[in-house]
Enzyme design. Structure first.
Site, PDB file in Angstrom:
ATOM      1  N   GLY A 171       0.823  -1.206   0.000  1.00  0.00           N
ATOM      2  CA  GLY A 171       0.000   0.000   0.000  1.00  0.00           C
ATOM      3  C   GLY A 171       0.858   1.258   0.000  1.00  0.00           C
ATOM      4  O   GLY A 171       1.971   1.274  -0.516  1.00  0.00           O
ATOM      5  N   SER A 172       0.329   2.273   0.670  1.00  0.00           N
ATOM      6  CA  SER A 172       0.943   3.608   0.601  1.00  0.00           C
ATOM      7  C   SER A 172       2.376   3.637   1.118  1.00  0.00           C
ATOM      8  O   SER A 172       3.137   4.548   0.807  1.00  0.00           O
ATOM      9  CB  SER A 172       0.111   4.604   1.391  1.00  0.00           C
ATOM     10  OG  SER A 172      -1.206   4.602   0.887  1.00  0.00           O
ATOM     11  N   THR A 173       2.760   2.652   1.929  1.00  0.00           N
ATOM     12  CA  THR A 173       4.142   2.603   2.391  1.00  0.00           C
ATOM     13  C   THR A 173       5.093   2.619   1.201  1.00  0.00           C
ATOM     14  O   THR A 173       6.199   3.146   1.264  1.00  0.00           O
ATOM     15  CB  THR A 173       4.353   1.319   3.209  1.00  0.00           C
ATOM     16  OG1 THR A 173       3.270   1.186   4.113  1.00  0.00           O
ATOM     17  CG2 THR A 173       5.651   1.350   3.960  1.00  0.00           C
TER      18      THR A 173
END
Lengths: 384, 583
Positions: B305-307
């Protein structure tokens, strides 16, 4: 102590008996009784009997057995021969009866049941047969015109046929070996040796092909394949015993050896008392055999020579087969260890054998007379 | 008259007297007879001697056989194999400070030699008085089998052994064995691993030790009972225990399916603590929950995800085509191939790079990736080790997945963390490369010195990119979604990631997420990267489900508890100077 001056039968017996033989026989029976404590409780428990059932019976058999041995040792050579003749006739008749009315045990008709007593006539036949053959051979040697050898061959044929009919191939082999040994001593010509040797081999081949269990046992011995449970556990017991044994009552493998109190008592002895103890047992048997043959070697009288040699050959061969099977030197064959294994018939019959040996090896004035006769004249005291 | 002639005289007289007794041809016949007898006597003697010789030989054979048996070693144990195999030592496993993580203890195991059992029923009944858990049917089958050796129960206590000995059952015995014991239990399970009943390493570092040759040595019997040099790990069991506590607590608190975290030394690549729950107890692995086997940190792959935007931003900055001060238009969703890329926290305006990072703008990130292009994107992620299987000591490592063919849509989704599945540890390692001045260090579970690390380090990003990333992470933690990871005194920087969870190859409809938080501290000079994830949480701090509400607080908790032990000095005050009050 019996006075030497006395001339009663007991005193005579005491001073003329071969004490080394007597001691050896008593020693072996003592060892047998001792081993009975080690070997038989496991079997008794397996059969849901009282633990010491076989020990008690062993003790019970020892009494008549020793009495028989001592009583027979009183006999003179002539009486030995007569006793043997009667015993041979009776036991042969009983063997014929056993074939028809006997109890079938493990597929063989060897036992005859008289009242509560069951006896194995072939055991009693063996010493009688040996003595009678010795007589026939000696008669032939004394007077070649007497067809003693022929009669001996005929007698052997009858005995072998009865044994095969039971069937009891172990005893057949034993009787054949002893009879062949006696015939050999009696001066069997080499042509006969070759002939009979090949007949024996042929007989063995026939047995191999005719009896499945014989073929199986021989195959197993040669290849080591198949169900070798008995001999494997026997070997395990002996190896476990090592030189000095595990100690009385410490045996474990003995509990699972089938027939530990009869055919495989030697392995039980090894496990609990050690291989040195087993060597002593073998040494006692060797002593009996070699001393007997030495008697025969020195003996002047043909009948006594053949009879003593034949009887010790009987004990020696039987013990050798038993020990050989225990040590995996021979194919598995049920045979008791003489004087040691449990078994009423076998024990009593072997005591008859021992009694015959003792009777025939007593110091006898006749022997000295025969010795003198060699110097003095051709007047030969014929064999009694 | 001489003596001889007198004898002859006596003899001849005797002959005559004998012959005179009514036997006409007596003399000749008798002489012939005498000769025959002598011959037969001497022949009989020689043949008796032959038989004596035969028996003599036979007795020698028997005697020889007896001696042979006597010098043969008992064979009753030969079917079991060499005794020292079971006693073979395994090295102790210790943590970086020498605390024991795994060690050998001596036990005994019960076996039976079925052919020696006298009474199976009795033996079984007696054994069950001591070992009630013994399965009657199976044991009865074992005891009645034809085999010569059967294990009945492995690894008994000394008390059980003495009670069975007291029963005196023939045909059963004990063999000494070594049993592996793990003092820290489940806390370090996934790293240390465990061994099977035969002391073979099955998982984790135990298996690694076997793969290093111990198992081969054992197979050829080259093992010994001697104590072996312990194997030291990079783990710090104190940090590991805290991390495990935090994971267990968080999983329960946020009602998640799983959780995991790692503390990684950015300068050496050493893993100081790593764990995932659910896990198992290596002292009793058979009875642990089935889903505890999976080491999610290295053997599970997830869409981060956004990581992942951390890496996309770093890539854009590292390419030189984007500067921190650049802006991107995030007003309109991107429509491509039937997909619409929108922002979760939509601002619908032009955003600068720090703002894109702070608001976690998918549109902005996608546009940055677009500037680098597909080959550059792929190459950068490969450099950070995110597209290939991670090389480390643990045997349980899963290879990341990526699209077979990278199209524009793939590059766009991968830029914000969808389309590539990586292991959490791998992600942390890539994060460490951004924090330590741009060096990629393969992670290790064994101690590694700074010098060794420098020797093997590969420069993957420019130092300036690292500096920018530190700023962005700190900025995001202070102003963005990572606020709950902040720990007073330890400057934490980090990036959250809330991914739609993939279930059976499709994004889950029920709104479950895979949340992660990639952080470093102290962010002005990062020493450690801490990554946490929480899988399918049903709640979070304040009721939300996003990463900032559960994954970020986990990192905060781990750092708060363990930072003092990791040797990081706290700095308080606005400019980092020490305060005169204690918290």
């Amino acid at each position: 102590m019996v006075s030497r001056a006395e001339r009663g039968p007991v005193a005579d017996w005491f001073w003329t008996i071969d004490r080394f033989f007597l001691a050896a026989f008593i020693l072996l029976m003592g060892i047998g009784f001792m081993l009975s404590f080690a070997a038989s409780p496991a079997v008794a428990e397996r059969l849901n009997l009282d633990s010491f059932h076989f020990v008690k019976r062993h003790a019970l058999f020892l009494v008549p057995a020793i009495a028989t041995m001592v009583a027979i040792s009183f006999l003179s050579p002539r009486q030995v021969r007569r006793t043997a003749a009667i015993l041979l006739i009776l036991s042969l008749a009983a063997m014929v009866l056993a074939l028809f009315f006997g109890i079938e045990v493990k597929g063989a008709r060897r036992w005859l049941s008289i009242g509560s007593l069951s006896i194995q006539p072939s055991e009693f036949m063996k010493p009688a047969f040996v003595v009678i053959c010795a007589w026939l051979f000696s008669e032939h040697a004394r007077q070649p015109e007497i067809p003693g050898n022929l009669f001996a061959i005929l007698l052997y044929g009858i005995v072998a046929a009865l044994l095969v009919a039971q069937p009891d191939l172990g005893q057949t082999i034993l009787v054949t070996a002893v009879w062949g040994g006696m015939f050999f001593m009696a001066g069997m010509p080499w042509i006969w040796i070759i002939l009979l040797g090949s007949v024996a081999l042929g007989g063995f081949a026939v047995a191999y092909y005719m009896f499945d269990h014989v073929a199986g046992r021989v195959d197993r011995f040669l290849t080591g394949e198949g169900d070798t449970f008995q001999v494997d556990t026997a070997r395990e017991a002996i190896i476990r015993g090592d030189w000095f044994g595990k100690g009385p009552g410490e045996g474990v493998v003995k509990r699972i050896i089938p027939d530990s109190h009869t055919d495989f008592i030697f392995s039980v002895a090894a496990e609990e008392f050690g291989i040195i103890f087993c060597m002593i047992i073998v040494a006692v048997f060797a002593f009996v055999v070699l001393r007997g043959l030495n008697h025969a070697f020195k003996e002047r009288n043909d009948f006594t020579r053949f009879a003593v040699a034949g009887l010790v050959l009987l004990i020696g061969t039987q013990s050798m087969i038993n020990v050989g099977v225990n040590l995996e030197l021979l194919p598995a064959k049920g045979m008791t260890l003489p004087l040691i294994s449990y078994g009423g018939s076998s024990m009593t019959a072997i005591c008859v054998t021992a009694g015959f040996i003792l009777a025939l090896t007593r110091h006898r004035p006749e022997k000295r007379a025969t010795e003198r006769s060699l110097f003095r004249s051709g007047m030969v005291a014929p064999a009694e | 008259m001489s003596f001889l002639s007198r004898i002859m005289d006596v003899k001849s007289k005797a002959h005559f007297s004998h012959g005179g007794n009514g036997r006409p041809a007596g003399a000749t016949a008798s002489t012939a007879f005498q000769g025959h007898r002598k011959r037969s006597a001497s022949q009989a003697r020689s043949r008796v001697a032959v038989i004596m010789a035969v028996f003599g030989i036979a007795y020698c054979v028997v005697g020889g056989r007896l001696v042979q048996y006597a010098i043969t070693a008992p064979e009753s144990v030969s079917s079991i194999g060499p005794a020292d195999h079971l006693l073979a030592s395994r090295p102790d496993i210790v943590d970086r400070n020498g605390e024991i993580l795994a060690t050998d203890i001596r036990t005994v195991s019960l076996y039976a030699e079925p052919h020696k059992i006298v009474d199976v029923d009795e033996a079984l009944e007696q054994l069950r008085t001591v070992l009630p858990e013994l399965d009657s049917k199976a044991t009865y089958r074992k005891l009645t089998s034809k085999s010569r050796f059967q294990w009945l129960q492995r690894q008994l206590t000394p008390k059980q052994q003495s009670r069975i000995l007291a029963l005196g059952i023939p045909g059963v015995g004990f063999r000494p064995e070594k049993r592996r014991f793990y003092p820290s239990g489940p806390a370090s399970a996934h790293i240390v691993g465990y061994v099977n009943i035969d002391n073979r390493g099955i998982a984790g570092m135990e298996r690694y030790i076997d793969n290093q040759g111990l198992a081969d040595l054992a197979a050829i019997g080259m093992t010994s009972d001697a104590k072996l040099e312990p194997v030291r790990l990079s783990i710090d069991i104190r940090v590991q225990s805290m991390l495990h506590d935090v994971l267990t607590e968080s999983m329960a608190k946020y009602q998640a399916e799983a959780a995991g975290a790692v503390v990684l030394d950015v300068h050496t690549g050493e893993v100081l603590a790593m764990g995932s729950v659910p896990n198992y107890d290596p002292n009793n692995p058979a009875e642990s929950a089935k889903d505890g086997w999976l080491n999610r940190m290295t053997d599970g792959t997830f869409e981060m995800g956004s990581t992942f935007k951390t890496f996309t931003t770093a890539m854009a900055l590292d390419s030189g085509k984007v500067k921190l001060t650049d802006s991107f238009d995030a007003r309109y969703p991107i429509r491509i191939g039937g997909f619409t890329i929108k922002d979760f926290h939509g601002k619908h305006r032009v955003l600068t790079v720090p703002e894109i990072f702070q608001y976690s703008s998918n549109i902005g990130t996608a546009k940055m990736a677009d500037i680098v292009g597909i080959p550059g994107h792929k190459e950068f992620l490969t450099r950070l080790g995110l597209l290939s299987k991670m090389q480390t000591e643990l045997p349980e490592v899963k290879a990341p997945t990526q699209p077979r063919e990278w199209k524009k849509i793939n590059s766009i989704t991968i830029s914000f963390g969808h389309g590539v599945s990586t292991t959490p540890l791998q992600t942390a390692v890539a994060g460490a490369a951004l924090m330590n001045g741009g060096k990629y260090l393969p992670p290790t579970f064994l101690p590694r010195s700074r010098d060794e690390a420098d020797a093997m380090a590969q420069a993957v990003v420019k130092p300036s990119t690292g500096e920018d990333m530190k700023f962005l992470l700190r900025w995001n933690a202070m102003n963005g979604s990572g606020k709950r990871a902040l720990v007073p005194g330890f400057n934490v920087g980090g990036k959250t990631g809330t991914a739609d969870k993939v279930v059976n190859g499709r994004y889950a409809k029920n709104g479950l997420n895979f949340n992660a938080f990639l952080s470093a501290f102290p962010i002005d000079d990062p020493q450690y990267v801490v990554l946490s994830f929480i899988d399918a949480p049903k709640t979070g701090e304040g009721g939300g489900r996003t990463a900032g509400l559960n994954a970020a607080p986990m990192v905060g908790e781990i750092i708060r508890r363990s930072a003092p032990l990791l040797g990081v000095k706290p700095k308080f005050g606005e400019d980092g100077s020490a305060l005169l009050v204690s918290y």
